[in-house]
Write an enzyme that holds these catalytic residues in place. Structure first.
Site, PDB file in Angstrom:
ATOM      1  CE  LYS A  58      -6.116  12.033  -8.872  1.00 58.74           C
ATOM      2  NZ  LYS A  58      -4.909  11.201  -8.885  1.00 58.74           N
ATOM      3  CG  ASN A 101     -16.285   6.828 -15.539  1.00 56.53           C
ATOM      4  OD1 ASN A 101     -15.537   6.210 -14.791  1.00 56.53           O
ATOM      5  ND2 ASN A 101     -16.641   8.076 -15.317  1.00 56.53           N
ATOM      6  CG  PHE A 126     -26.917  10.544 -17.064  1.00 63.37           C
ATOM      7  CD1 PHE A 126     -28.145  10.024 -16.663  1.00 63.37           C
ATOM      8  CD2 PHE A 126     -25.772   9.822 -16.803  1.00 63.37           C
ATOM      9  CE1 PHE A 126     -28.223   8.803 -16.015  1.00 63.37           C
ATOM     10  CE2 PHE A 126     -25.840   8.591 -16.151  1.00 63.37           C
ATOM     11  CZ  PHE A 126     -27.070   8.084 -15.766  1.00 63.37           C
ATOM     12  CE1 TYR A 167      -9.792  11.025  -8.476  1.00 60.46           C
ATOM     13  CE2 TYR A 167     -11.059  12.560  -9.832  1.00 60.46           C
ATOM     14  CZ  TYR A 167     -10.023  11.647  -9.695  1.00 60.46           C
ATOM     15  OH  TYR A 167      -9.213  11.372 -10.770  1.00 60.46           O
ATOM     16  CG  ASP A 227      -2.051   0.899   1.155  1.00 59.81           C
ATOM     17  OD1 ASP A 227      -3.152   0.396   0.904  1.00 59.81           O
ATOM     18  OD2 ASP A 227      -1.862   2.122   1.305  1.00 59.81           O
ATOM     19  CB  SER A 276      -8.145  14.398 -12.699  1.00 60.22           C
ATOM     20  OG  SER A 276      -9.443  14.527 -13.227  1.00 60.22           O
ATOM     21  NE  ARG A 290     -17.765  15.253 -19.200  1.00 63.93           N
ATOM     22  CZ  ARG A 290     -18.816  16.076 -19.161  1.00 63.93           C
ATOM     23  NH1 ARG A 290     -19.049  16.921 -20.146  1.00 63.93           N
ATOM     24  NH2 ARG A 290     -19.648  16.048 -18.121  1.00 63.93           N
ATOM     25  CB  ALA A 342     -26.417  15.603  -9.340  1.00 61.32           C
ATOM     26  N   GLY A 343     -24.070  17.363 -10.908  1.00 61.95           N
ATOM     27  CA  GLY A 343     -22.623  17.624 -10.908  1.00 61.95           C
ATOM     28  C   GLY A 343     -21.988  17.663 -12.291  1.00 61.95           C
ATOM     29  CG  ASP A 344     -22.560  14.931 -15.647  1.00 60.20           C
ATOM     30  OD1 ASP A 344     -21.528  14.621 -15.018  1.00 60.20           O
ATOM     31  OD2 ASP A 344     -23.244  14.110 -16.300  1.00 60.20           O
TER      32      ASP A 344
HETATM   33  C1  UD1 Z   1     -15.616  11.745 -14.613  1.00 64.64           C
HETATM   34  C2  UD1 Z   1     -14.762  12.515 -13.605  1.00 64.64           C
HETATM   35  C3  UD1 Z   1     -13.322  12.572 -14.036  1.00 64.64           C
HETATM   36  C4  UD1 Z   1     -12.787  11.224 -14.435  1.00 64.64           C
HETATM   37  C5  UD1 Z   1     -13.700  10.638 -15.502  1.00 64.64           C
HETATM   38  C6  UD1 Z   1     -13.232   9.284 -15.973  1.00 64.64           C
HETATM   39  C7  UD1 Z   1     -16.093  14.309 -12.659  1.00 64.64           C
HETATM   40  C8  UD1 Z   1     -16.312  15.787 -12.567  1.00 64.64           C
HETATM   41  N1  UD1 Z   1     -15.186  13.887 -13.501  1.00 64.64           N
HETATM   42  O1  UD1 Z   1     -15.717  12.528 -15.764  1.00 64.64           O
HETATM   43  O2  UD1 Z   1     -12.562  13.096 -12.977  1.00 64.64           O
HETATM   44  O3  UD1 Z   1     -11.491  11.381 -14.954  1.00 64.64           O
HETATM   45  O4  UD1 Z   1     -15.021  10.509 -14.956  1.00 64.64           O
HETATM   46  O5  UD1 Z   1     -13.141   8.389 -14.924  1.00 64.64           O
HETATM   47  O6  UD1 Z   1     -16.728  13.561 -12.012  1.00 64.64           O
HETATM   48  N2  UD1 Z   1     -22.904   9.801 -19.450  1.00 64.64           N
HETATM   49  C9  UD1 Z   1     -24.157   9.366 -19.840  1.00 64.64           C
HETATM   50  N3  UD1 Z   1     -24.563   8.130 -19.418  1.00 64.64           N
HETATM   51  C10 UD1 Z   1     -23.802   7.312 -18.634  1.00 64.64           C
HETATM   52  C11 UD1 Z   1     -22.505   7.763 -18.244  1.00 64.64           C
HETATM   53  C12 UD1 Z   1     -22.102   9.026 -18.662  1.00 64.64           C
HETATM   54  O7  UD1 Z   1     -24.887  10.064 -20.541  1.00 64.64           O
HETATM   55  O8  UD1 Z   1     -24.233   6.206 -18.280  1.00 64.64           O
HETATM   56  C13 UD1 Z   1     -22.429  11.121 -19.921  1.00 64.64           C
HETATM   57  C14 UD1 Z   1     -22.157  12.121 -18.810  1.00 64.64           C
HETATM   58  O9  UD1 Z   1     -23.315  12.838 -18.486  1.00 64.64           O
HETATM   59  C15 UD1 Z   1     -21.054  12.977 -19.467  1.00 64.64           C
HETATM   60  C16 UD1 Z   1     -20.297  11.982 -20.348  1.00 64.64           C
HETATM   61  O10 UD1 Z   1     -21.189  10.903 -20.570  1.00 64.64           O
HETATM   62  O11 UD1 Z   1     -21.632  13.950 -20.303  1.00 64.64           O
HETATM   63  C17 UD1 Z   1     -19.020  11.464 -19.711  1.00 64.64           C
HETATM   64  O12 UD1 Z   1     -19.298  10.966 -18.420  1.00 64.64           O
HETATM   65  P1  UD1 Z   1     -18.245  10.086 -17.594  1.00 64.64           P
HETATM   66  O13 UD1 Z   1     -17.673   9.025 -18.456  1.00 64.64           O
HETATM   67  O14 UD1 Z   1     -18.924   9.666 -16.336  1.00 64.64           O
HETATM   68  O15 UD1 Z   1     -17.030  11.071 -17.292  1.00 64.64           O
HETATM   69  P2  UD1 Z   1     -17.034  12.551 -16.633  1.00 64.64           P
HETATM   70  O16 UD1 Z   1     -18.228  12.731 -15.774  1.00 64.64           O
HETATM   71  O17 UD1 Z   1     -16.765  13.532 -17.698  1.00 64.64           O
END
Ligand code: UD1
Length: 342
Positions: free
Chosen positions: A154, A200, A219, A150, A60, A126, A232, A294-296
């Site tokens: 960072k 993700n 979303f 998180y 660790d 990040s 993204r 939320a948070g996006d």
């Molecule tokens: C998040 C983290 C980031 C991390 C990244 C990859 C935050 C602010 N950022 O980024 O630090 O490096 O994950 O691990 O939390 N989406 C959908 N449906 C889904 C999943 C995602 O529509 O089931 C959309 C989200 O709304 C977003 C995009 O896809 O617009 C990317 O989402 P995601 O892959 O979760 O990455 P981030 O939120 O950008």
């Protein structure tokens, strides 16, 4: 003389790809990982890819005794530090665990590096440090903030590195701000391997393509973007890995500390990704429109020009490469997912 690198978190998704890139570039590498979020068969798979048995220390990052023993048993030239917790949602639920691993972890590492006389560190940061950005393209000078524990870890780690450097001009630091890592190694032997149904986008699309989830939840379809879905900057994990090799080489050859984005500079929407993954797996994947998560934020996209100027870094792989390699990886590892009960 071969240069020797300690790669913390080297058995994880991104770390394992960095390992392969470092070996290809002629480095000797020791992986230091507690295998909390990595599969035990990763070292064997790395051996299949590189043809050499990896040097692995299972320990660790908070275990100072193991770290000290590791530094005294080998002669490293640099550390590439990834060992950390990485889930935003989990960090909101268990912030103290994140502060301990991510912040105490880097402090202990820096103290032990100092004790061992080690002066070069590449750190995995990040794009989350940009908080809720207003700009369409983010240069490294953009305002930074944190919106969850998180992100706080960072940003704090970046600041710890910068202040450690202010106290020791001999410390060379490469800070790499990752945008959205995606895809897998072309061998299909290593890739993103979440422990449960992922949050993700790319790993979730993989679950839909495998039939483990009925559809993608999109979303937010009312963002101010061409198709209404979030944008993204997805970067292929092999490109991301190469960025670390260039960062390490820049510290070594030029003693040039740097803080750079690793992204493509191209913003891709959720719908574009859905289309690309459908093309990769050969069928139209279903989706359902959902409210915003939320948070996006609307858009996260790198200005990649500084990394190009300082490291000579340019991405070579596109969204189809990410989806094709992800699909190849999950198909070859179906049984592994079934065993986990995903
Ligand atoms: C998040 C983290 C980031 C991390 C990244 C990859 C935050 C602010 N950022 O980024 O630090 O490096 O994950 O691990 O939390 N989406 C959908 N449906 C889904 C999943 C995602 O529509 O089931 C959309 C989200 O709304 C977003 C995009 O896809 O617009 C990317 O989402 P995601 O892959 O979760 O990455 P981030 O939120 O950008």
């Amino acid at each position: 003389m071969t240069k020797q690198v300690l790669l913390t978190g080297g058995a994880g998704y991104i770390g394992s790809h960095i390992y392969v890139a470092l070996i290809a570039a002629g480095y000797d590498v020791t992986i230091y990982d507690n295998f909390d979020n990595a599969s035990k068969d990763v070292p064997d798979r790395l051996e299949q890819i590189t043809g050499q048995k990896p040097d692995v220390i299972e320990a660790d990052i908070l275990d100072r005794t193991s770290l000290r023993a590791c530094f005294s048993s080998r002669k490293f030239d640099a550390v590439i530090h990834l060992a950390a917790r990485k889930s935003v949602a989990e960090s909101v639920a268990r912030p103290l665990d994140y502060f301990e691993t991510n912040i105490a972890g880097i402090i202990i590492l820096l103290q032990e590096m100092e004790r061992a006389g080690l002066k070069d560190i590449v750190f995995s940061s990040s794009a989350t440090v940009y908080g809720h950005p207003e700009q369409k393209s983010l240069p490294e000078t953009a305002e930074v903030s944190h919106t969850n524990p998180y992100g706080f870890t960072k940003l704090t780690s970046e600041q710890i590195l910068s202040q450690a450097q202010a106290a020791d001009a001999g410390l060379n630091v490469g800070i790499l701000r990752y945008f959205n890592p995606a895809g897998a190694h072309p061998s299909g032997l290593i890739g993103d391997d979440p422990n449960s149904l992922p949050n993700n986008l790319l790993p979730y699309l993989a679950e839909v393509a495998l039939g483990n989830a009925p559809h993608l939840n999109v979303f937010g379809t009312d963002y101010d973007t061409p198709d209404g879905t979030g944008l993204r900057d997805y970067i292929h994990v092999d490109d991301l890995a190469r960025g670390h090799v260039l960062s390490r080489a820049t510290l070594l050859d030029k003693q040039c500390s740097h803080l750079v984005n690793l992204g493509t500079g191209r913003a891709v929407s959720v719908m574009e990704m859905l289309k690309a993954y459908s093309a990769a797996c050969g069928r139209n994947l279903r989706h359902k429109n959902q409210p915003r998560r939320a948070g996006d934020v609307t858009i996260y996209c790198a200005d990649p020009s500084l990394a190009k100027r300082i490291l000579g870094f340019e991405t070579t792989k596109d969204v189809m490469d990410m989806c094709n390699s992800s699909w190849n990886w999950v198909q070859k590892n179906k049984s592994r997912n079934e065993m986990k009960g995903d």
